[in-house]
Scaffold this motif. Structure first.
Motif, PDB file in Angstrom:
ATOM      1  N   ARG A   1       0.659  -1.260  -0.098  1.00  0.00           N
ATOM      2  CA  ARG A   1       0.104  -0.203  -0.023  1.00  0.00           C
ATOM      3  C   ARG A   1       0.866   1.082  -0.065  1.00  0.00           C
ATOM      4  O   ARG A   1       0.666   2.195  -0.833  1.00  0.00           O
ATOM      5  CB  ARG A   1      -0.917  -0.158   1.131  1.00  0.00           C
ATOM      6  CG  ARG A   1      -2.221  -0.640   1.003  1.00  0.00           C
ATOM      7  CD  ARG A   1      -3.138  -0.517   2.299  1.00  0.00           C
ATOM      8  NE  ARG A   1      -2.834  -0.978   3.577  1.00  0.00           N
ATOM      9  CZ  ARG A   1      -2.958  -2.105   3.932  1.00  0.00           C
ATOM     10  NH1 ARG A   1      -3.299  -3.113   3.113  1.00  0.00           N
ATOM     11  NH2 ARG A   1      -2.487  -2.551   5.044  1.00  0.00           N
ATOM     12  N   TYR A   2       2.006   1.272   0.849  1.00  0.00           N
ATOM     13  CA  TYR A   2       2.899   2.366   0.564  1.00  0.00           C
ATOM     14  C   TYR A   2       3.609   2.660  -0.685  1.00  0.00           C
ATOM     15  O   TYR A   2       3.489   3.831  -0.975  1.00  0.00           O
ATOM     16  CB  TYR A   2       4.024   2.071   1.987  1.00  0.00           C
ATOM     17  CG  TYR A   2       5.202   3.081   1.834  1.00  0.00           C
ATOM     18  CD1 TYR A   2       4.962   4.277   2.349  1.00  0.00           C
ATOM     19  CD2 TYR A   2       6.448   2.819   1.444  1.00  0.00           C
ATOM     20  CE1 TYR A   2       5.737   5.314   2.450  1.00  0.00           C
ATOM     21  CE2 TYR A   2       7.404   3.547   1.456  1.00  0.00           C
ATOM     22  CZ  TYR A   2       7.100   4.733   1.758  1.00  0.00           C
ATOM     23  OH  TYR A   2       8.199   5.799   2.010  1.00  0.00           O
ATOM     24  N   LEU A   3       3.899   1.424  -1.039  1.00  0.00           N
ATOM     25  CA  LEU A   3       4.601   1.476  -2.376  1.00  0.00           C
ATOM     26  C   LEU A   3       3.564   2.074  -3.557  1.00  0.00           C
ATOM     27  O   LEU A   3       3.880   3.084  -4.350  1.00  0.00           O
ATOM     28  CB  LEU A   3       4.978   0.339  -3.033  1.00  0.00           C
ATOM     29  CG  LEU A   3       6.247   0.018  -2.296  1.00  0.00           C
ATOM     30  CD1 LEU A   3       6.733  -1.606  -2.729  1.00  0.00           C
ATOM     31  CD2 LEU A   3       7.446   0.742  -2.519  1.00  0.00           C
ATOM     32  N   ALA A   4       2.349   1.706  -3.335  1.00  0.00           N
ATOM     33  CA  ALA A   4       1.293   2.134  -4.348  1.00  0.00           C
ATOM     34  C   ALA A   4       0.845   3.794  -4.222  1.00  0.00           C
ATOM     35  O   ALA A   4       0.732   4.396  -4.935  1.00  0.00           O
ATOM     36  CB  ALA A   4      -0.110   1.521  -4.254  1.00  0.00           C
ATOM     37  N   GLU A   5       0.950   4.171  -2.783  1.00  0.00           N
ATOM     38  CA  GLU A   5       0.770   5.520  -2.568  1.00  0.00           C
ATOM     39  C   GLU A   5       1.752   6.546  -3.207  1.00  0.00           C
ATOM     40  O   GLU A   5       1.754   7.525  -3.632  1.00  0.00           O
ATOM     41  CB  GLU A   5       0.777   5.781  -1.103  1.00  0.00           C
ATOM     42  CG  GLU A   5      -0.279   5.332  -0.557  1.00  0.00           C
ATOM     43  CD  GLU A   5      -0.565   5.302   1.143  1.00  0.00           C
ATOM     44  OE1 GLU A   5       0.591   5.975   1.657  1.00  0.00           O
ATOM     45  OE2 GLU A   5      -1.374   4.807   1.736  1.00  0.00           O
ATOM     46  N   LEU A   6       3.191   5.927  -3.079  1.00  0.00           N
ATOM     47  CA  LEU A   6       4.295   6.595  -3.532  1.00  0.00           C
ATOM     48  C   LEU A   6       4.261   6.557  -5.029  1.00  0.00           C
ATOM     49  O   LEU A   6       4.565   7.564  -5.881  1.00  0.00           O
ATOM     50  CB  LEU A   6       5.578   5.811  -3.251  1.00  0.00           C
ATOM     51  CG  LEU A   6       6.218   5.947  -1.947  1.00  0.00           C
ATOM     52  CD1 LEU A   6       7.285   5.258  -1.585  1.00  0.00           C
ATOM     53  CD2 LEU A   6       6.483   7.573  -1.580  1.00  0.00           C
ATOM     54  N   ASN A   7       3.828   5.670  -5.832  1.00  0.00           N
ATOM     55  CA  ASN A   7       3.777   5.618  -7.295  1.00  0.00           C
ATOM     56  C   ASN A   7       2.407   6.416  -7.634  1.00  0.00           C
ATOM     57  O   ASN A   7       2.850   7.244  -8.694  1.00  0.00           O
ATOM     58  CB  ASN A   7       3.188   3.877  -7.721  1.00  0.00           C
ATOM     59  CG  ASN A   7       3.372   4.079  -9.273  1.00  0.00           C
ATOM     60  OD1 ASN A   7       3.969   4.526  -9.837  1.00  0.00           O
ATOM     61  ND2 ASN A   7       2.478   2.897  -9.641  1.00  0.00           N
ATOM     62  N   ASP A   8       1.369   6.573  -6.727  1.00  0.00           N
ATOM     63  CA  ASP A   8       0.325   7.469  -7.310  1.00  0.00           C
ATOM     64  C   ASP A   8       0.640   9.083  -6.991  1.00  0.00           C
ATOM     65  O   ASP A   8       0.536   9.763  -7.939  1.00  0.00           O
ATOM     66  CB  ASP A   8      -0.839   7.441  -6.452  1.00  0.00           C
ATOM     67  CG  ASP A   8      -1.598   6.003  -6.794  1.00  0.00           C
ATOM     68  OD1 ASP A   8      -1.428   5.468  -7.806  1.00  0.00           O
ATOM     69  OD2 ASP A   8      -2.395   5.427  -5.793  1.00  0.00           O
TER      70      ASP A   8
ATOM     71  N   ASP B   1       4.164  10.100  -7.477  1.00  0.00           N
ATOM     72  CA  ASP B   1       4.947  10.043  -8.567  1.00  0.00           C
ATOM     73  C   ASP B   1       4.146  10.436  -9.652  1.00  0.00           C
ATOM     74  O   ASP B   1       4.539  11.365 -10.449  1.00  0.00           O
ATOM     75  CB  ASP B   1       5.896   8.995  -8.440  1.00  0.00           C
ATOM     76  CG  ASP B   1       7.108   9.249  -9.398  1.00  0.00           C
ATOM     77  OD1 ASP B   1       7.412  10.412  -9.587  1.00  0.00           O
ATOM     78  OD2 ASP B   1       7.206   8.483 -10.471  1.00  0.00           O
ATOM     79  N   ARG B   2       2.996   9.687  -9.899  1.00  0.00           N
ATOM     80  CA  ARG B   2       2.266   9.921 -11.197  1.00  0.00           C
ATOM     81  C   ARG B   2       1.689  11.180 -11.231  1.00  0.00           C
ATOM     82  O   ARG B   2       1.767  12.158 -12.322  1.00  0.00           O
ATOM     83  CB  ARG B   2       1.207   9.017 -11.538  1.00  0.00           C
ATOM     84  CG  ARG B   2       1.708   7.637 -11.792  1.00  0.00           C
ATOM     85  CD  ARG B   2       0.842   6.591 -12.148  1.00  0.00           C
ATOM     86  NE  ARG B   2       1.344   5.394 -12.492  1.00  0.00           N
ATOM     87  CZ  ARG B   2       0.809   4.250 -12.756  1.00  0.00           C
ATOM     88  NH1 ARG B   2      -0.638   4.186 -12.368  1.00  0.00           N
ATOM     89  NH2 ARG B   2       1.526   3.057 -12.967  1.00  0.00           N
ATOM     90  N   ARG B   3       1.032  11.844 -10.046  1.00  0.00           N
ATOM     91  CA  ARG B   3       0.465  12.971  -9.841  1.00  0.00           C
ATOM     92  C   ARG B   3       1.233  14.311 -10.158  1.00  0.00           C
ATOM     93  O   ARG B   3       1.194  15.214 -10.579  1.00  0.00           O
ATOM     94  CB  ARG B   3      -0.206  13.360  -8.608  1.00  0.00           C
ATOM     95  CG  ARG B   3      -1.536  12.479  -8.723  1.00  0.00           C
ATOM     96  CD  ARG B   3      -2.273  12.844  -7.248  1.00  0.00           C
ATOM     97  NE  ARG B   3      -2.348  11.641  -6.777  1.00  0.00           N
ATOM     98  CZ  ARG B   3      -2.093  11.358  -5.435  1.00  0.00           C
ATOM     99  NH1 ARG B   3      -1.467  12.462  -4.735  1.00  0.00           N
ATOM    100  NH2 ARG B   3      -1.707  10.315  -4.698  1.00  0.00           N
TER     101      ARG B   3
END
Length: 137
Positions: free
Chosen positions: A124-131, A133-135
Motif C-alpha cells: 500500500r505504501y509503494l502504491a501511494e508513492l507511485n500515485d 509520483d504520477r500526480r
C-alpha cells in the motif's frame, strides 16, 4: 583490406596502440617485480599472488585491444554498407529481433492483508508513492 589497415593507422588509433602497448608492457614489468619481491626475505604469498595476477591483467589488455579494434572496424563496415546500398538502390530488410524476456517484468500478484499484513502494508505504501509520483509528473 587496405581500408582496414588505414583505419587502424589514424591518429586516434595510433594513440590507442601506444596506450595498449604501454599497458601490456607495464603489466609485464609489474609481474616480474612482484615475482622478485615474493622471493626476497620480506616477500609473502600476497606478492606471489600479484606476480601471477599481473600477467592476467596483461592478457586482458591484449584481449580488450583486439575487441575494441574489431568493434571499431565492424562499426565502420556498417556505416559503409548503407552508402553501398544507396548507390545500388537496394533495400535489404533486417530480420526482426525478438526478445526472449519482456523489458518490464509482470506485476506481482496482490497480497491479501490476511496472509501477510506487513507485506500488504508495504505494498500500500509503494502504491501511494507511485500515485504521488504520477500526480507530480
Amino acid at each position: 583490406m587496405r581500408s582496414v589497415f588505414r583505419s587502424l593507422l589514424t591518429p586516434r588509433w595510433l594513440l590507442l596502440h601506444v596506450l595498449f602497448i604501454a599497458a601490456t608492457i607495464t603489466t609485464g614489468f609489474l609481474a616480474v617485480w612482484q615475482w622478485d619481491r615474493a622471493h626476497e626475505a620480506g616477500g609473502s604469498f600476497q606478492n606471489l599472488g600479484y606476480a601471477l595476477q599481473w600477467p592476467l591483467f596483461g592478457a586482458f589488455t591484449i584481449f580488450l585491444w583486439i575487441r575494441v579494434a574489431r568493434m571499431d572496424l565492424s562499426r565502420e563496415r556498417e556505416e559503409a554498407a548503407p552508402e553501398a546500398d544507396a548507390s545500388a538502390e537496394q533495400v535489404v530488410e533486417q530480420p526482426e529481433v525478438r526478445r526472449k524476456r519482456p523489458l518490464v517484468p509482470p506485476p506481482a500478484p496482490r497480497v491479501d492483508p490476511d496472509e501477510d499484513p506487513e507485506l500488504a502494508e508495504y505494498n500500500r505504501y509503494l502504491a501511494e508513492l507511485n500515485d504521488a509520483d504520477r500526480r507530480a509528473s
